[in-house]
Design an enzyme around this catalytic site. Structure first.
Site, PDB file in Angstrom:
ATOM      1  N   GLY A 166       0.993  -1.278   0.113  1.00 40.99           N
ATOM      2  CA  GLY A 166       0.224   0.235  -0.030  1.00 40.99           C
ATOM      3  C   GLY A 166       0.741   1.402   0.053  1.00 40.99           C
ATOM      4  O   GLY A 166       0.074   2.367  -0.248  1.00 40.99           O
ATOM      5  N   GLU A 183       3.640  -7.186   1.526  1.00 39.28           N
ATOM      6  CA  GLU A 183       3.459  -7.355   0.142  1.00 39.28           C
ATOM      7  C   GLU A 183       3.442  -5.957  -0.555  1.00 39.28           C
ATOM      8  O   GLU A 183       2.480  -5.507  -1.118  1.00 39.28           O
ATOM      9  CB  GLU A 183       1.875  -7.735   0.125  1.00 39.28           C
ATOM     10  CG  GLU A 183       1.766  -8.863   0.705  1.00 39.28           C
ATOM     11  CD  GLU A 183       0.176  -9.286   0.921  1.00 39.28           C
ATOM     12  OE1 GLU A 183      -0.701  -8.503   0.423  1.00 39.28           O
ATOM     13  OE2 GLU A 183      -0.397 -10.382   1.647  1.00 39.28           O
ATOM     14  N   PRO A 184       4.853  -5.269  -0.588  1.00 44.56           N
ATOM     15  CA  PRO A 184       4.757  -4.061  -1.262  1.00 44.56           C
ATOM     16  C   PRO A 184       4.740  -4.474  -2.950  1.00 44.56           C
ATOM     17  O   PRO A 184       5.450  -5.243  -3.565  1.00 44.56           O
ATOM     18  CB  PRO A 184       6.253  -3.656  -0.846  1.00 44.56           C
ATOM     19  CG  PRO A 184       6.884  -4.933  -0.755  1.00 44.56           C
ATOM     20  CD  PRO A 184       6.064  -5.768  -0.212  1.00 44.56           C
ATOM     21  N   ARG A 207       3.865  -1.283  -5.691  1.00 44.88           N
ATOM     22  CA  ARG A 207       4.083   0.045  -6.231  1.00 44.88           C
ATOM     23  C   ARG A 207       5.353   0.566  -5.892  1.00 44.88           C
ATOM     24  O   ARG A 207       6.190   1.107  -6.498  1.00 44.88           O
ATOM     25  CB  ARG A 207       3.110   0.945  -6.021  1.00 44.88           C
ATOM     26  CG  ARG A 207       2.955   2.263  -6.875  1.00 44.88           C
ATOM     27  CD  ARG A 207       1.909   3.132  -6.414  1.00 44.88           C
ATOM     28  NE  ARG A 207       0.631   2.397  -6.140  1.00 44.88           N
ATOM     29  CZ  ARG A 207      -0.370   2.690  -7.025  1.00 44.88           C
ATOM     30  NH1 ARG A 207      -0.238   3.326  -8.151  1.00 44.88           N
ATOM     31  NH2 ARG A 207      -1.562   2.001  -6.582  1.00 44.88           N
ATOM     32  N   ARG A 228      -4.280   3.952 -16.334  1.00 44.45           N
ATOM     33  CA  ARG A 228      -4.473   4.605 -15.101  1.00 44.45           C
ATOM     34  C   ARG A 228      -5.011   6.019 -15.191  1.00 44.45           C
ATOM     35  O   ARG A 228      -5.890   6.204 -14.189  1.00 44.45           O
ATOM     36  CB  ARG A 228      -2.992   4.702 -14.293  1.00 44.45           C
ATOM     37  CG  ARG A 228      -2.510   3.287 -13.987  1.00 44.45           C
ATOM     38  CD  ARG A 228      -1.380   3.215 -12.974  1.00 44.45           C
ATOM     39  NE  ARG A 228      -1.642   3.476 -11.635  1.00 44.45           N
ATOM     40  CZ  ARG A 228      -1.690   4.796 -10.924  1.00 44.45           C
ATOM     41  NH1 ARG A 228      -1.105   5.833 -11.601  1.00 44.45           N
ATOM     42  NH2 ARG A 228      -2.421   4.872  -9.764  1.00 44.45           N
ATOM     43  N   TYR A 269      -8.317   6.055 -13.415  1.00 42.45           N
ATOM     44  CA  TYR A 269      -8.440   6.656 -11.882  1.00 42.45           C
ATOM     45  C   TYR A 269      -8.202   8.236 -12.011  1.00 42.45           C
ATOM     46  O   TYR A 269      -7.893   8.823 -11.224  1.00 42.45           O
ATOM     47  CB  TYR A 269      -7.218   6.061 -11.183  1.00 42.45           C
ATOM     48  CG  TYR A 269      -7.052   4.644 -11.015  1.00 42.45           C
ATOM     49  CD1 TYR A 269      -8.414   3.753 -10.562  1.00 42.45           C
ATOM     50  CD2 TYR A 269      -6.251   4.007 -11.562  1.00 42.45           C
ATOM     51  CE1 TYR A 269      -8.097   2.326 -10.620  1.00 42.45           C
ATOM     52  CE2 TYR A 269      -5.761   2.656 -11.757  1.00 42.45           C
ATOM     53  CZ  TYR A 269      -6.923   1.799 -11.293  1.00 42.45           C
ATOM     54  OH  TYR A 269      -6.675   0.538 -11.053  1.00 42.45           O
ATOM     55  N   CYS A 309     -10.450   5.681 -29.828  1.00 39.79           N
ATOM     56  CA  CYS A 309     -11.657   6.492 -30.327  1.00 39.79           C
ATOM     57  C   CYS A 309     -12.500   6.545 -29.226  1.00 39.79           C
ATOM     58  O   CYS A 309     -13.663   6.377 -29.293  1.00 39.79           O
ATOM     59  CB  CYS A 309     -12.429   5.979 -31.473  1.00 39.79           C
ATOM     60  SG  CYS A 309     -11.183   6.087 -32.736  1.00 39.79           S
ATOM     61  N   GLU A 310     -12.079   7.311 -28.125  1.00 39.52           N
ATOM     62  CA  GLU A 310     -12.974   7.835 -27.029  1.00 39.52           C
ATOM     63  C   GLU A 310     -12.172   8.798 -26.205  1.00 39.52           C
ATOM     64  O   GLU A 310     -11.028   8.813 -25.976  1.00 39.52           O
ATOM     65  CB  GLU A 310     -13.418   6.498 -25.935  1.00 39.52           C
ATOM     66  CG  GLU A 310     -12.550   5.831 -25.291  1.00 39.52           C
ATOM     67  CD  GLU A 310     -13.343   4.813 -24.446  1.00 39.52           C
ATOM     68  OE1 GLU A 310     -13.594   5.093 -23.313  1.00 39.52           O
ATOM     69  OE2 GLU A 310     -13.359   3.734 -24.747  1.00 39.52           O
ATOM     70  N   TYR A 350       1.558  -1.314 -12.399  1.00 42.02           N
ATOM     71  CA  TYR A 350       0.192  -1.370 -12.783  1.00 42.02           C
ATOM     72  C   TYR A 350       0.464  -0.403 -14.031  1.00 42.02           C
ATOM     73  O   TYR A 350      -0.680   0.443 -14.376  1.00 42.02           O
ATOM     74  CB  TYR A 350      -0.533  -0.506 -11.719  1.00 42.02           C
ATOM     75  CG  TYR A 350      -0.667  -1.032 -10.322  1.00 42.02           C
ATOM     76  CD1 TYR A 350      -1.157  -2.356 -10.230  1.00 42.02           C
ATOM     77  CD2 TYR A 350       0.026  -0.504  -9.456  1.00 42.02           C
ATOM     78  CE1 TYR A 350      -1.094  -2.763  -8.947  1.00 42.02           C
ATOM     79  CE2 TYR A 350       0.013  -1.274  -8.101  1.00 42.02           C
ATOM     80  CZ  TYR A 350      -0.602  -2.213  -8.001  1.00 42.02           C
ATOM     81  OH  TYR A 350      -0.352  -2.746  -6.778  1.00 42.02           O
TER      82      TYR A 350
HETATM   83  N1  LLP Z   1      -1.602  -6.966  -1.080  1.00 40.44           N
HETATM   84  C1  LLP Z   1      -3.013  -6.711  -1.688  1.00 40.44           C
HETATM   85  C2  LLP Z   1      -3.818  -8.084  -1.096  1.00 40.44           C
HETATM   86  C3  LLP Z   1      -3.462  -5.914  -2.729  1.00 40.44           C
HETATM   87  O1  LLP Z   1      -4.560  -6.215  -3.042  1.00 40.44           O
HETATM   88  C4  LLP Z   1      -2.597  -5.179  -3.325  1.00 40.44           C
HETATM   89  C5  LLP Z   1      -2.900  -4.250  -4.298  1.00 40.44           C
HETATM   90  C6  LLP Z   1      -0.912  -5.122  -2.581  1.00 40.44           C
HETATM   91  C7  LLP Z   1      -0.555  -6.112  -1.821  1.00 40.44           C
HETATM   92  C8  LLP Z   1      -0.022  -4.280  -3.357  1.00 40.44           C
HETATM   93  O2  LLP Z   1      -0.284  -2.897  -3.177  1.00 40.44           O
HETATM   94  P1  LLP Z   1       0.753  -1.799  -3.467  1.00 40.44           P
HETATM   95  O3  LLP Z   1       2.122  -2.003  -2.600  1.00 40.44           O
HETATM   96  O4  LLP Z   1       1.167  -1.870  -4.906  1.00 40.44           O
HETATM   97  O5  LLP Z   1       0.088  -0.424  -3.156  1.00 40.44           O
HETATM   98  N2  LLP Z   1      -4.395  -0.737 -10.209  1.00 40.44           N
HETATM   99  C9  LLP Z   1      -4.245   0.175  -9.141  1.00 40.44           C
HETATM  100  C10 LLP Z   1      -3.670  -0.506  -8.066  1.00 40.44           C
HETATM  101  C11 LLP Z   1      -4.597  -1.668  -7.372  1.00 40.44           C
HETATM  102  C12 LLP Z   1      -3.875  -2.193  -6.103  1.00 40.44           C
HETATM  103  C13 LLP Z   1      -4.749  -3.521  -5.731  1.00 40.44           C
HETATM  104  N3  LLP Z   1      -4.022  -4.243  -4.624  1.00 40.44           N
HETATM  105  C14 LLP Z   1      -3.384   1.461  -9.832  1.00 40.44           C
HETATM  106  O6  LLP Z   1      -3.431   1.533 -10.846  1.00 40.44           O
HETATM  107  O7  LLP Z   1      -3.167   2.340  -8.992  1.00 40.44           O
END
Ligand code: LLP
Length: 420
Positions: free
Chosen positions: A240, A275-276, A278, A315, A319, A344-345, A373
């Protein structure tokens, strides 16, 4: 910090000039930097020096490219997977099964079976029903599945609503109020080694406070479960942590996150999983694109039409996300432009009224912070191919995902003979 910098007026990935990749591989193309991936992995690992027993499991969804996974595997990382496909990728990249965590709210029976067959290190279970099903499958194989129960702490992560996962109305985890009773029930099942809890409240978090609040609730639950006689040895704190998308944005550094985690979990006496996604991959990649043409706007700034589109980088369309956009060979002149793709949008807009380097048709430019992502969310909308990916290492590079041409995608389709 990343390794996409100007050298002699030309943007490079490490020591490779981006125009070279554009000419040799074509555009659009994602370019990843091995040195940046390794640096981010090391910074995150060091930030958690204060946590005695841990696993860092890269969230494969952020960037599932095999070469990227291999770089992280060599840094000692495991993998957080959310599908059978991601599980197979983690194994193919050489991740040891015991370093693989299977998350996700809707694992199918076949996926649970695959995880058991590969003897992965942990299943994060999100419902009573899923726990029962996994127990039954494990018992039939004479196995005990290692399990954490994912809870929903009902905390507002203060991020985009589409990537918030820890509020009561989100589909993820078990509400805290039910956690005790579900834990009591699943702990009785002989097919499960129910050993802890998991939490993940959302992505691109710009503030540590919601994380600390969520972790505090987890700590309280661990204490309650122990008081009820359960043995808790594992806690999974999810991912996160956000990254800066705009030059000048300040986000909490991994060191602050690590210090907060060490403080909050000091007396938990558990093995922690992280679980990093991004924060490891985001700034380790750019999307390299070429300007097709510049078109005068109706009553606003000109449209810079690039050869990347919302199917390559979703993205901004999904978003409203911001990605810095820079010329590969900036002249010093600036312009205000709408940056758009050829699809085309109107949603195929990367930026409106953006102050950016002046660009003309044929010029190269990059969308930054596209390593997470990015390619993984690509589609073939408008019958465009799937974008290629390149990994740079010093002064060399390799294509790590071939461009999947529109013709190859069409090859997988058939017209039934009863339509002839
Ligand atoms: N663990 C779980 C259970 C998750 O669902 C996620 C992300 C992560 C770890 C990794 O999170 P991070 O460290 O990357 O923030 N497509 C979206 C992001 C969706 C994230 C979904 N879950 C975007 O482009 O911003």
């Amino acid at each position: 910090m990343d390794h996409f910098t100007l050298k002699n007026g030309v943007l490079h990935a490490e020591d490779v000039p981006l125009p070279q990749i554009a000419v040799e591989v074509g555009t659009p193309v994602y370019v990843y930097s091995r040195a940046t991936l390794e640096r981010h992995a090391q910074v995150f690992t060091q930030a958690l020096d204060g946590v005695p027993s841990k696993l860092i499991a890269f969230a494969v969804k952020a960037n599932p490219n095999l070469a990227v996974l291999k770089v992280l595997q060599r840094q000692g990382f495991g993998a957080d997977v959310v599908s059978g496909g991601e599980l197979m990728r983690a194994l193919a990249a050489g991740m040891s099964p015991d370093k693989i965590v299977f998350s996700g709210v809707g694992k199918t029976r076949a996926e649970l079976e695959l995880g058991l067959e590969k003897q992965i290190g942990q299943f994060n279970i999100e419902s009573r029903e899923e726990g029962r099903e996994l127990a039954e499958l494990a018992t039939a194989r004479g196995l005990q599945a290692p399990v954490c129960l994912r809870i929903n702490p009902d905390v507002d992560a203060k991020t985009h609503e589409k990537i918030s996962t820890g509020k009561a109305e989100n589909k993820f985890g078990i509400p805290l109020v039910h956690a005790r009773e579900v834990f009591d029930e699943l702990a009785e099942l002989e097919g499960l080694n129910l050993r802890g809890v998991a939490v993940h409240i959302g992505s691109q978090l710009a503030d540590l406070e919601p994380l600390e609040t969520a972790f505090g609730k987890v700590g309280q639950l661990v204490a309650d479960l122990r008081a009820a006689g359960h043995t808790i040895t594992h806690v999974d704190l999810g991912g996160g942590l956000g990254v800066p998308y705009k030059a000048g944005d300040i986000l909490p550094p991994p060191s602050d996150y690590g210090a907060m985690v060490a403080r909050v979990t000091a007396d938990w006496g558990v093995h922690l999983t992280f679980e990093p996604g991004r924060v490891i991959a985001g700034n380790a990649g750019i999307l390299l694109t070429r300007v097709i043409r510049v078109k005068r706007g109706g009553n606003g700034p000109p449209f810079v039409i690039v050869d990347a589109a919302m199917n390559d980088l979703a993205r901004p369309a999904l978003y409203g996300a911001w990605h810095d956009f820079d010329a590969v060979q900036p002249t010093g002149e600036r312009m205000t432009a709408n940056i758009v793709g050829p699809i085309c949008e109107t949603g195929d807009t990367f930026a409106r009224d953006r102050d950016c380097d002046a660009l003309q048709s044929g010029d190269l430019a990059v969308f930054r912070t596209a390593g997470a992502y990015g390619a993984t969310m690509a589609s073939s909308y408008n019958s465009r191919g799937f974008v290629a990916e390149v990994l740079v290492d010093g002064d060399r590079y390799a294509v790590v995902a071939e461009r999947l041409a529109a013709a190859a995608i069409m090859d997988a389709e058939q017209v039934p003979d009863w339509l002839d």
